[in-house]
Enzyme design. Sequence first.
Site, mmCIF file in Angstrom:
data_model
loop_
_atom_site.group_PDB
_atom_site.id
_atom_site.type_symbol
_atom_site.label_atom_id
_atom_site.label_comp_id
_atom_site.label_asym_id
_atom_site.label_seq_id
_atom_site.Cartn_x
_atom_site.Cartn_y
_atom_site.Cartn_z
ATOM 1 N N LYS A 61 -27.362 38.758 9.023
ATOM 2 C CA LYS A 61 -27.878 39.875 8.218
ATOM 3 C C LYS A 61 -27.342 39.737 6.795
ATOM 4 O O LYS A 61 -26.183 39.368 6.601
ATOM 5 C CB LYS A 61 -27.418 41.199 8.851
ATOM 6 C CG LYS A 61 -28.008 42.445 8.200
ATOM 7 C CD LYS A 61 -27.587 43.695 8.967
ATOM 8 C CE LYS A 61 -28.164 44.969 8.395
ATOM 9 N NZ LYS A 61 -27.789 46.172 9.180
ATOM 10 N N SER B 168 -31.439 49.101 10.764
ATOM 11 C CA SER B 168 -31.658 48.326 9.552
ATOM 12 C C SER B 168 -31.571 46.814 9.749
ATOM 13 O O SER B 168 -31.994 46.068 8.883
ATOM 14 C CB SER B 168 -30.636 48.734 8.480
ATOM 15 O OG SER B 168 -29.317 48.441 8.933
ATOM 16 N N SER C 232 -27.974 50.518 13.925
ATOM 17 C CA SER C 232 -28.770 49.480 13.263
ATOM 18 C C SER C 232 -28.896 48.143 13.966
ATOM 19 O O SER C 232 -29.685 47.313 13.534
ATOM 20 C CB SER C 232 -28.235 49.223 11.861
ATOM 21 O OG SER C 232 -28.866 50.102 10.984
HETATM 22 N N1 GLN Z 1 -30.731 54.351 10.955
HETATM 23 C C1 GLN Z 1 -29.403 54.754 10.605
HETATM 24 C C2 GLN Z 1 -29.344 55.121 9.140
HETATM 25 O O1 GLN Z 1 -30.308 54.983 8.471
HETATM 26 C C3 GLN Z 1 -28.412 53.716 10.967
HETATM 27 C C4 GLN Z 1 -28.209 52.673 9.947
HETATM 28 C C5 GLN Z 1 -27.196 51.652 10.325
HETATM 29 O O2 GLN Z 1 -26.701 51.625 11.450
HETATM 30 N N2 GLN Z 1 -26.861 50.825 9.363
HETATM 31 O O3 GLN Z 1 -28.309 55.539 8.666
#
Ligand code: GLN
Length: 484
Positions: free
Chosen positions: A79, A154, A178
Amino acid sequence: MNTEFLTIGEIKKLLAEGKITCEELVSNALNRIKKHDHEIGAFLHVADDEALAEARRVDAARAAGEELPVLAGIPIAIKNNILVQGRKATAGSKMLENYEAAYDASVIRRLRAAGAILIGETNMDEFAHGSSTENSAFFTTKNPWNTSKVPGGSSGGSVAAIAAGFVPAALGSDTGGSVRQPAALCGVTGLKPTYGRVSRYGVIAMASSLDQISPCARTVEEVAELFSVIAGSDDKDATTVDKPHYFSFENIPNDVKGLKIGIPKEYFIEGMDENVKKAVLEAVELLKTNGAEVEEISLPHAEYGIAAYYIIMPCEVSSNLARMDGIRYGHAVDGKNLLDTYLKARGEGLGPEAKRRIMLGSFTLSTGYSDAYYKKALRVRELIRRDFEEAFKKVDIIVTPTSPSVAWDIGAKFNDPLTMYLSDIYTVTANLAGIPAMSIPCGFDQDLPIGLQMLAKPFDEESLFRAGKFYQTITDHHFKHPKL
Ligand code: GLN
């Protein structure tokens, strides 16, 4: 030889038996990426030359009879918020479009020492803010099962790269789900380790008290192997904990006899997608028939998880992103004066979701509001942690859906941040409580994968591996893959 969709174990065997060279393996992966990634958009950059050179080195070492490390020659995608020296680390943001990492993150050093081949960097929501990768400043990644759907986020790029058969495994980061949520939406396995298991040194921080680097792959076995490589204390991250973290997968019992599974009564209520509910409960039933003991438990404060997360996380985001000002880091602009320089750099460099979170965080941390919001949210976080502590006195693992629905249409939630935030309902509590959680594929709805989430007490990844290993021995959802 056709090498897509092989597991790490299968690849290792073929390499060891000399049925394939590492160079062949890596060039197959690169060709597949070239052929199909324009439809998927999993990668932001692909390190063709470096990966091939590394592959040749592994082949030469093998030919010379050297003893090879555990992931020798295995292509891994990373990532793009994890620093890989000399490569662009954009975090999916225009702000860092030209930022080149000056050093390797600790997890990258460990992967390199284990012989992994870092094949490229994957797309993500800007600074990991999101659940769909639509917040990437560059492009939206598509779900390989159906390219009109989101892959989740994400870490959508990392997970899509696995689902599309580009790489067997990848690293993502998980702050509120994420890795688990995209893993669920793309039909792969993803683990968020216990907070403190994996070093965050060299990771572009989102919310430091919640972030964990998280491995994903098709099977629990591969995820466990990656976890063993990247976990462990690190003097560069004072929150890491020195505890044994190497699991010999072979020695993990392949049964669930006597394993106690808790089903939170607050989670299986009206509003959850019926087919998701059915698939998850069927999986639980299957474990029960094989000797697991299932009981209902209560997590009374779980319903405040989203509210607490969406206060604590933006507070930490607003302070972590303060350094993205065009002077210390990122998109540089010549302004009339210092303030103008900051305003322009941040105005141009940051996308709407990052700005929204910075504003929310700055507001809830400001004088007069921090007691009412931030400190209250911290107290709720502690209540959520205690709920789990109580529950784990009775059960070994807790099972829930990972995501309330399967993958949705690209664009469907993009202009409605609140609905998007609600899709994290089952995942954020593990980050708030710091406990380990893993998503594994448990079925399909309209040809889209469904994920089941398992949670365990702090540092008990082993129970997740045990339940997951057994489940993947008696099912084959994790081996299904989309046709590209
Ligand atoms: N979807 C969650 C957010 O937008 C989690 C994001 C993440 O785990 N980086 O904060």
